[in-house]
Scaffold this motif. Sequence first.
Motif, PDB file in Angstrom:
ATOM      1  N   PHE A 223       0.860  -1.189   0.000  1.00  0.00           N
ATOM      2  CA  PHE A 223       0.000   0.000   0.000  1.00  0.00           C
ATOM      3  C   PHE A 223       0.893   1.234   0.000  1.00  0.00           C
ATOM      4  O   PHE A 223       1.709   1.423   0.896  1.00  0.00           O
ATOM      5  CB  PHE A 223      -0.892  -0.013   1.240  1.00  0.00           C
ATOM      6  CG  PHE A 223      -1.902   1.100   1.290  1.00  0.00           C
ATOM      7  CD1 PHE A 223      -3.204   0.889   0.856  1.00  0.00           C
ATOM      8  CD2 PHE A 223      -1.560   2.359   1.773  1.00  0.00           C
ATOM      9  CE1 PHE A 223      -4.143   1.915   0.900  1.00  0.00           C
ATOM     10  CE2 PHE A 223      -2.490   3.383   1.817  1.00  0.00           C
ATOM     11  CZ  PHE A 223      -3.785   3.161   1.375  1.00  0.00           C
ATOM     12  N   GLU A 224       0.731   2.070  -1.014  1.00  0.00           N
ATOM     13  CA  GLU A 224       1.494   3.314  -1.103  1.00  0.00           C
ATOM     14  C   GLU A 224       0.585   4.505  -0.826  1.00  0.00           C
ATOM     15  O   GLU A 224      -0.550   4.556  -1.289  1.00  0.00           O
ATOM     16  CB  GLU A 224       2.133   3.473  -2.491  1.00  0.00           C
ATOM     17  CG  GLU A 224       3.251   2.485  -2.761  1.00  0.00           C
ATOM     18  CD  GLU A 224       4.051   2.843  -4.004  1.00  0.00           C
ATOM     19  OE1 GLU A 224       3.653   3.793  -4.718  1.00  0.00           O
ATOM     20  OE2 GLU A 224       5.067   2.172  -4.250  1.00  0.00           O
ATOM     21  N   ASP A 225       1.102   5.444  -0.074  1.00  0.00           N
ATOM     22  CA  ASP A 225       0.396   6.685   0.215  1.00  0.00           C
ATOM     23  C   ASP A 225       1.349   7.840  -0.098  1.00  0.00           C
ATOM     24  O   ASP A 225       2.466   7.861   0.425  1.00  0.00           O
ATOM     25  CB  ASP A 225      -0.030   6.722   1.685  1.00  0.00           C
ATOM     26  CG  ASP A 225      -0.707   8.020   2.079  1.00  0.00           C
ATOM     27  OD1 ASP A 225      -1.581   8.472   1.330  1.00  0.00           O
ATOM     28  OD2 ASP A 225      -0.337   8.582   3.135  1.00  0.00           O
ATOM     29  N   PRO A 226       0.990   8.762  -1.013  1.00  0.00           N
ATOM     30  CA  PRO A 226      -0.322   8.983  -1.615  1.00  0.00           C
ATOM     31  C   PRO A 226      -0.683   7.974  -2.703  1.00  0.00           C
ATOM     32  O   PRO A 226       0.176   7.325  -3.280  1.00  0.00           O
ATOM     33  CB  PRO A 226      -0.201  10.388  -2.226  1.00  0.00           C
ATOM     34  CG  PRO A 226       1.050  10.975  -1.688  1.00  0.00           C
ATOM     35  CD  PRO A 226       1.931   9.841  -1.338  1.00  0.00           C
ATOM     36  N   ASN A 227      -1.984   7.927  -2.992  1.00  0.00           N
ATOM     37  CA  ASN A 227      -2.541   7.091  -4.045  1.00  0.00           C
ATOM     38  C   ASN A 227      -2.062   7.597  -5.411  1.00  0.00           C
ATOM     39  O   ASN A 227      -2.100   8.792  -5.681  1.00  0.00           O
ATOM     40  CB  ASN A 227      -4.075   7.180  -3.955  1.00  0.00           C
ATOM     41  CG  ASN A 227      -4.812   6.273  -4.916  1.00  0.00           C
ATOM     42  OD1 ASN A 227      -4.478   6.182  -6.087  1.00  0.00           O
ATOM     43  ND2 ASN A 227      -5.844   5.620  -4.426  1.00  0.00           N
ATOM     44  N   PRO A 228      -1.612   6.695  -6.296  1.00  0.00           N
ATOM     45  CA  PRO A 228      -1.131   7.145  -7.613  1.00  0.00           C
ATOM     46  C   PRO A 228      -2.210   7.760  -8.493  1.00  0.00           C
ATOM     47  O   PRO A 228      -1.891   8.425  -9.490  1.00  0.00           O
ATOM     48  CB  PRO A 228      -0.588   5.858  -8.243  1.00  0.00           C
ATOM     49  CG  PRO A 228      -1.278   4.748  -7.519  1.00  0.00           C
ATOM     50  CD  PRO A 228      -1.476   5.246  -6.128  1.00  0.00           C
ATOM     51  N   PHE A 229      -3.489   7.579  -8.145  1.00  0.00           N
ATOM     52  CA  PHE A 229      -4.576   8.142  -8.952  1.00  0.00           C
ATOM     53  C   PHE A 229      -5.291   9.270  -8.211  1.00  0.00           C
ATOM     54  O   PHE A 229      -6.461   9.533  -8.450  1.00  0.00           O
ATOM     55  CB  PHE A 229      -5.571   7.045  -9.329  1.00  0.00           C
ATOM     56  CG  PHE A 229      -4.941   5.894 -10.062  1.00  0.00           C
ATOM     57  CD1 PHE A 229      -4.482   6.045 -11.361  1.00  0.00           C
ATOM     58  CD2 PHE A 229      -4.792   4.658  -9.453  1.00  0.00           C
ATOM     59  CE1 PHE A 229      -3.892   4.995 -12.037  1.00  0.00           C
ATOM     60  CE2 PHE A 229      -4.207   3.596 -10.124  1.00  0.00           C
ATOM     61  CZ  PHE A 229      -3.748   3.772 -11.418  1.00  0.00           C
ATOM     62  N   GLU A 230      -4.572   9.936  -7.308  1.00  0.00           N
ATOM     63  CA  GLU A 230      -5.196  10.948  -6.465  1.00  0.00           C
ATOM     64  C   GLU A 230      -5.563  12.195  -7.263  1.00  0.00           C
ATOM     65  O   GLU A 230      -4.939  12.538  -8.265  1.00  0.00           O
ATOM     66  CB  GLU A 230      -4.239  11.317  -5.326  1.00  0.00           C
ATOM     67  CG  GLU A 230      -4.887  12.081  -4.211  1.00  0.00           C
ATOM     68  CD  GLU A 230      -6.129  11.390  -3.690  1.00  0.00           C
ATOM     69  OE1 GLU A 230      -7.243  11.740  -4.150  1.00  0.00           O
ATOM     70  OE2 GLU A 230      -6.003  10.499  -2.842  1.00  0.00           O
ATOM     71  N   ASN A 231      -6.620  12.886  -6.791  1.00  0.00           N
ATOM     72  CA  ASN A 231      -7.091  14.119  -7.417  1.00  0.00           C
ATOM     73  C   ASN A 231      -6.305  15.322  -6.920  1.00  0.00           C
ATOM     74  O   ASN A 231      -5.695  15.289  -5.840  1.00  0.00           O
ATOM     75  CB  ASN A 231      -8.570  14.351  -7.095  1.00  0.00           C
ATOM     76  CG  ASN A 231      -9.482  13.398  -7.819  1.00  0.00           C
ATOM     77  OD1 ASN A 231      -9.106  12.827  -8.843  1.00  0.00           O
ATOM     78  ND2 ASN A 231     -10.682  13.216  -7.307  1.00  0.00           N
TER      79      ASN A 231
END
Length: 469
Positions: free
Chosen positions: A328-336
């Motif tokens: 699980f990576e944070d931030p999300n690669p598809f973030e707005n």
Amino acid sequence: MFVVLGALTHSGSAEEDAPTNSRPWDEHVLNEDIDFDALATSNEADIDRLIALGEKLFEGKFTKADGAGRPEATQAIVPTKRRRPVPDTFQRLAGLDANSCASCHNVPVSGGAGDFTANVFVTEGFESADFDTTDPQFSNERGTNALQGAGLIELLAREMTADLRSQRSQAVTKARLSEQPVTADLETKGVSFGVITAAPDGTIDVSRLEGIDYDLTLRPFGQKGVFASLRQFSVNALNHHHGIQASERFGAPWTGTADFDGDDHDDELSPGQVSALVAWQATLPAPTRMADLPEAWANAAKNGEELFSQIGCASCHKPALPLDSLVFEDPNPFENAGTLRPSDVDMPIRIDLGTLDWVKALPKDEMGRTLVPLYADLKRHRIADAARDTLGNELLSQRFVARDVFITAELWGVGSTAPYGHRGDLTTLHEIIDAHGGEATEARKAYSALPEDDRQSVIAFLRSLEIAR
């Protein structure tokens, strides 16, 4: 389990330089921070510290000294000023409506669902969020969803998004090379999302897409399926429910000021603190099944599980979806935009969920993929019609999703999360099944046609799916 982790630091105003976190009676919640910039050092540290801070932030009761309250801002996702000053700090309509995340997410444990008394009022989500009435023309009333297993759900959505976008790219490439339109069926992890047609000039006909936005991003959170990540969900909720503004959306880079809500507290929540909240939610154990059931219940549940599939419920409430990667990576690669994105940081936080005992216990398929038993498909469906309008009774759409369309509810903890429905106003599992219309009509009719003992077996099966205490 390990995470790339920055330093834990104290935060507070100049007049609060005393180490408040050394006082056992201190009422502050936001007295520790994580320096996200320190992630660039690539040090590895035990993730327990990160999760512990996230749990503290989730369960802590925010105070005015933390920045709770938003006298000059609305609950809207887009930073929006109020038309007039708020008369009361807490008003249960456009908020504030809670001191703590756990105020609503507490059934049967912290991070879980909520009773009808914890319902919230939401608007279409962008700017129209300043209201003081329960009139359904101005807001939709919503119940509280459980967050158990949310890290696996977000990972599934990321993989499915990447897969669908790859299929789209392949169709565009084929159309360009062949100089002919190319029609492609979009399917990932056994879930169909309709059809696209790519033209040689690169344009795409998306009129036959099903259950997903035109950008092919799966958004698994929220009852309408409109939030792509736990990070976005958390940043929205912190402002909406508590008046705590994350600097990554409400800070100077986006709004021109460090105190957008006008409560004399600058940059109330840092990117590191949001990441701690995300880490705690992402590692919440997935729901499971009741153990040591009485023989009569066990037998009924076994029969009910078979009937659940036979009558068509499993066509949307899929028993499991396969997951390739557990990192699980944070931030999300598809973030707005407006929520921290990978391009905003030197490196993401990486959490290997595969090191958790409860994840290790999940079954694998023949390809070695983890089977996530969520009983859902992460797709939106129309679930109401003229004959069955209970689940289509909202007057406001949310993020352009039609009023009678909702994302398939995950059933893996449904035995612990009564009452049911997006408003939490259906008291039994039988009621929520009977309320299904639209695309679920045939399955609902098949359930209704079962003998009473078989209907009870379906209920017995669903009641066995629990969030462990």
